[in-house]
Design a protein around this motif. Structure first.
Motif, PDB file in Angstrom:
ATOM      1  N   UNK A  46       5.866   0.993  -5.121  1.00  0.00           N
ATOM      2  CA  UNK A  46       5.424   2.385  -5.197  1.00  0.00           C
ATOM      3  C   UNK A  46       3.907   2.457  -5.256  1.00  0.00           C
ATOM      4  N   UNK A  47       3.299   1.584  -6.068  1.00  0.00           N
ATOM      5  CA  UNK A  47       1.833   1.566  -6.159  1.00  0.00           C
ATOM      6  C   UNK A  47       1.212   1.227  -4.809  1.00  0.00           C
ATOM      7  N   UNK A  48       1.798   0.284  -4.100  1.00  0.00           N
ATOM      8  CA  UNK A  48       1.269  -0.069  -2.783  1.00  0.00           C
ATOM      9  C   UNK A  48       1.399   1.094  -1.798  1.00  0.00           C
ATOM     10  N   UNK A  49       2.507   1.820  -1.856  1.00  0.00           N
ATOM     11  CA  UNK A  49       2.679   2.962  -0.960  1.00  0.00           C
ATOM     12  C   UNK A  49       1.662   4.056  -1.262  1.00  0.00           C
ATOM     13  N   UNK A  50       1.357   4.251  -2.532  1.00  0.00           N
ATOM     14  CA  UNK A  50       0.358   5.263  -2.890  1.00  0.00           C
ATOM     15  C   UNK A  50      -1.013   4.854  -2.365  1.00  0.00           C
ATOM     16  N   UNK A  51      -1.351   3.566  -2.504  1.00  0.00           N
ATOM     17  CA  UNK A  51      -2.641   3.085  -2.002  1.00  0.00           C
ATOM     18  C   UNK A  51      -2.705   3.222  -0.484  1.00  0.00           C
ATOM     19  N   UNK A  99      -1.160  -2.583  -7.599  1.00  0.00           N
ATOM     20  CA  UNK A  99      -1.225  -2.586  -6.142  1.00  0.00           C
ATOM     21  C   UNK A  99      -2.233  -3.559  -5.557  1.00  0.00           C
ATOM     22  N   UNK A 100      -3.262  -3.979  -6.285  1.00  0.00           N
ATOM     23  CA  UNK A 100      -4.337  -4.770  -5.707  1.00  0.00           C
ATOM     24  C   UNK A 100      -4.122  -6.263  -5.936  1.00  0.00           C
ATOM     25  N   UNK A 101      -4.761  -7.098  -5.122  1.00  0.00           N
ATOM     26  CA  UNK A 101      -4.670  -8.541  -5.368  1.00  0.00           C
ATOM     27  C   UNK A 101      -5.305  -8.894  -6.706  1.00  0.00           C
ATOM     28  N   UNK A 142       8.552  12.768  -1.866  1.00  0.00           N
ATOM     29  CA  UNK A 142       7.820  11.602  -1.348  1.00  0.00           C
ATOM     30  C   UNK A 142       6.520  11.514  -2.141  1.00  0.00           C
ATOM     31  N   UNK A 143       6.593  10.815  -3.252  1.00  0.00           N
ATOM     32  CA  UNK A 143       5.493  10.851  -4.207  1.00  0.00           C
ATOM     33  C   UNK A 143       4.236  10.192  -3.647  1.00  0.00           C
ATOM     34  N   UNK A 144       4.367   9.213  -2.797  1.00  0.00           N
ATOM     35  CA  UNK A 144       3.172   8.555  -2.270  1.00  0.00           C
ATOM     36  C   UNK A 144       2.296   9.562  -1.524  1.00  0.00           C
TER      37      UNK A 144
END
Length: 749
Positions: free
Chosen positions: A656-661, A695-697, A518-520
């Motif tokens: 994936x980027x959103x899950x990490x954030x 991940x960001x707007x 679970x990398x996030x």
């Protein structure tokens, strides 16, 4: 077995002492005590339990074997150096006199090796001792090529080491002072022995000898004859130890064959022991370290493994090896095993022409007299026990040798290779000898349909590669500066200027990422650990805008997308594109090209390959797209499993980027999280940056990210740094300059 060594040199006493000490240490397995002597320019050394140096008039002698010194002295006085061979028992000796050295190997005596170096000649019982004494560790190209082609080795004076020669049976080598190049080495042709040819019965009964005897069970009539000869000469008051090999989980008939062959015998006549071995625990490195050079087949390894397991139970082990295939290496194998484990391996068929039908008839008569009819029928009915194929000559081998019957009841070699698949692929993909073995890799992908010759060649190639790593590499001269950069023990920091501002990048070392991680949550934990343990400058920088960069390859590995190359079947179109584009697209192998085709389609990648062929690399990269260029080929220094697998780009990188954030929101302090500008999932290498997830707007800062990843901060090896934090560099405070002539302020007390 004793360890013999000699040094012929005009060098200083100090250098000679150091060389002899190195030889002695390398020969330590052959004896616990040592003895030395000097005769003119020659220095002799012998290691044994009771080492003895013999002196005869002006000569000094060290011997490994059984020899009558008075008879030897008389023959030497009558015939000169050629009289040192021809004894009834095998032996090896080194004789020193004021003129130099004489090396002699009578019959099948213990091996002896010699090499010329600058201004000296070194002699030892094992070639690795010569390497330890300073002889360059270089493979001999011709010997290696012949070994890979047909399995030939130990057939002549050449060894696997360039510059190291061996003394042949019944050969004498004279070394004396030369006129131009220091020392003159004269190798006489091996002497021919006179006498009647030995019969099969004589060879079998003569190999039984005295002491505690054991039998390594072999198949067919040859194995039954060995067992019968041992039973005929073995004392009846105790059972004969009989050993067989058993590989649990592999298809083999050793247990059934042993029951059929030994079951009809009287219960007290034999003591059978099936030794268990496991394919994924084969100690190839330990085997090669003992024997010093590669051997052509699996039976030699099994004989070594059985002897090592039975040390202390028996003094000698009788086997059917030598009935088929190459036999030159068996003398070396027997010498190393006896020296290290105290078990004498005896191979009665080694010196016989096993393709002779008269010999087969002789063995049948011997087996009929010593074994019950039921046992003999079981032996003859075993697979490979007879037929016309048993007298076919091996290409490149000695005439008159059988080739179809195995020396031991060994498991199918292809099953062993399947269980060693990862190591085999690594050896073929990143060989230490020659280029990548694409033919061998193709055989590994279709191992079930491969011919026996191809399977045997793969095994020899694997042994050669392990020999280069285990035996040769430790003796190679190491450069002063390591060739490969070591993984850093702590996060690395680098300062980069981008868009008029300075950034400091910190690469975070993590544990290896595996499929299913679970990398996030894992990546968020490492970032939080860095934030809590950072120094003052980094903590202050985290309260200013910062970015998190995530390598795409570990994310794809965690998603289970890494595909081992033996699971990829490249098509003809993929192979054609590799030949068309070459390395311009970064997909220089058919496995990576096939994976890229699966992600981008044949038309697009074909057009990109055509652009690359025309030299339009920029066009090729644009046409191929970031997904194709993000396919990562296997690389030797990559973190497993990427060293033997093709890793495509991750799925849904934006998510994936959103899950990490989102995970960072739970682990970071609020003021640190509030300054996070964004998380980017990127692919970076020497060709540049490929942004796969954000991940960001708003639009990601492409120029800034490209500058931060210009030199691949994640690393190209096994650094295990999948996370890079880009922090604003500390502000520089200008120091006021003192006026000229002004007095310095008084220091407060």
């Amino acid at each position: 077995m004793a360890g013999l060594a000699a040094l012929l040199s005009f060098g200083s006493d100090r250098s000679s002492t150091e060389t002899l000490t190195a030889l002695s240490r390398a020969l330590a397995p052959r004896g616990s005590e040592e003895a030395r002597d000097v005769n003119g320019s020659a220095k002799l050394l012998v290691r044994a339990a009771l080492p003895i140096v013999h002196r005869l008039d002006t000569t000094t002698l060290i011997v490994d074997g059984i020899v009558e010194l008075s008879t030897l002295a008389n023959r030497y006085a009558e015939r000169g150096p050629l009289g040192l061979v021809g004894g009834a028992d095998p032996y090896t000796l080194i004789m020193a006199d004021p003129e130099g050295l004489v090396l002699a190997r009578s019959g099948d005596g213990p091996p002896l090796y010699y090499a010329r170096t600058r201004g000296s000649v070194l002699v030892a019982s094992e070639p690795t001792a010569l390497l330890a004494a300073g002889v360059p560790a270089r493979p001999d190209p011709e010997t290696v090529a012949r070994f890979l082609a047909v399995g030939g080795c130990d057939e002549g004076a050449a060894t696997f080491f360039d510059g190291i020669r061996r003394v042949l049976p019944d050969q004498v080598v004279e070394i004396s002072a030369g006129h131009t190049d220091g020392w003159l080495v004269r190798a006489h042709p091996p002497a021919r022995r006179r006498g009647t040819a030995i019969t099969g019965r004589m060879a079998l009964l003569g190999s039984v000898g005295e002491g505690r005897l054991g039998v390594l069970l072999g198949p067919g009539l040859p194995g039954a004859a060995v067992l019968g000869a041992a039973l005929a000469e073995h004392p009846q008051h105790r059972g004969l130890p009989v050993y067989s090999v058993n590989f649990p989980g592999l298809p083999m008939d050793s247990s059934a064959y042993a029951s059929a062959l030994l079951g009809p015998l009287p219960e007290a006549s034999v003591r059978h022991r099936a030794l268990p071995f496991f394919a994924d625990e084969i100690d190839v490195d330990g085997f090669l370290a003992d024997v010093g050079e590669p051997v052509p087949d699996l039976s030699a390894y099994l004989a070594w493994a059985v002897a090592r397991s039975t040390g202390g139970e028996v003094d000698a082990l009788l086997g059917a090896a030598g009935w088929c295939g190459p036999v030159g290496h068996l003398s070396r194998l027997a010498d190393r095993v006896a020296a290290r484990y105290g078990v004498a391996l005896r191979f009665p068929y080694r010196g016989l022409e096993t393709g002779d039908e008269a010999l087969r008839g002789e063995l049948r008569v011997l087996a009929e007299r010593t074994l019950p009819p039921v046992s003999l029928r079981a032996a003859v009915a075993a697979p490979g026990a007879g037929g016309e194929s048993s007298v076919v000559r091996r290409p490149g081998g000695p005439p008159g040798r059988a080739t179809s019957e195995a020396a031991t009841l060994e498991p199918p070699l292809r099953e062993i290779l399947v269980r060693l698949r990862a190591e085999m692929i690594g050896a073929l993909l990143y060989p230490h000898h020659g280029p990548t073995d694409h033919d061998g890799l193709a055989v590994m992908q279709h191992l079930g349909d491969a011919s026996e010759a191809d399977v045997a060649r793969l095994w020899r190639r694997y042994l050669l590669e392990r020999w280069l790593v285990t035996v040769v590499a430790p003796h190679e001269r190491q450069p002063e500066v390591p060739a490969a950069r070591q993984a850093p023990p702590r996060p690395r920091a680098a300062t980069i200027t981008a868009e008029g501002a300075e950034w400091v990048t910190h690469a975070l070392v993590t544990e290896p990422i595996t499929a299913g991680d679970r990398v996030a949550e894992k990546f968020a934990w490492y970032v939080a650990e860095f934030a809590h343990g950072a120094d003052k400058a980094a903590r202050q920088a985290l309260r200013r805008p910062w970015h998190l960069l995530v390598a795409a390859k570990p994310v794809a590995v965690a998603q289970g997308l890494a595909r081992a190359i033996w699971e990829i079947e490249p098509g003809s179109y993929a192979r054609g594109l590799v030949r068309l584009a070459g390395p311009a697209l970064g997909l220089a192998d058919p496995w990576s090209m096939q994976v890229a085709l699966d992600h981008t389609g044949p038309a697009r990648l074909g057009l990109a390959a055509l652009c690359a062929r025309l030299g339009r690399v920029n066009w090729a990269e644009r046409v191929a797209g970031p997904l194709a260029r993000s396919v990562c080929p296997p690389r030797e220094q990559a973190c497993p499993p990427a060293h033997l697998a093709v890793v495509p780009p991750p799925r849904r990188a934006d998510r994936v980027a959103e899950e990490i954030v989102a995970a960072l929101r739970k682990t970071l302090p609020d003021d640190v999280y509030a300054m996070l500008e964004g998380c980017a999932v990127v692919g970076a290498d020497e060709t540049g940056l490929r942004l796969l997830g954000w991940s960001r707007p708003g639009e990601p800062p492409a120029a800034l990210l490209a500058r931060l990843c210009a030199h691949n901060p994640f690393g190209q090896g096994d650094e295990r740094t999948p996370l890079v934090l880009a922090l604003a560099a500390p502000r520089r405070v200008a120091q006021p300059t003192a006026r000229k002539g002004a007095k310095a302020s008084a220091r407060r007390r």
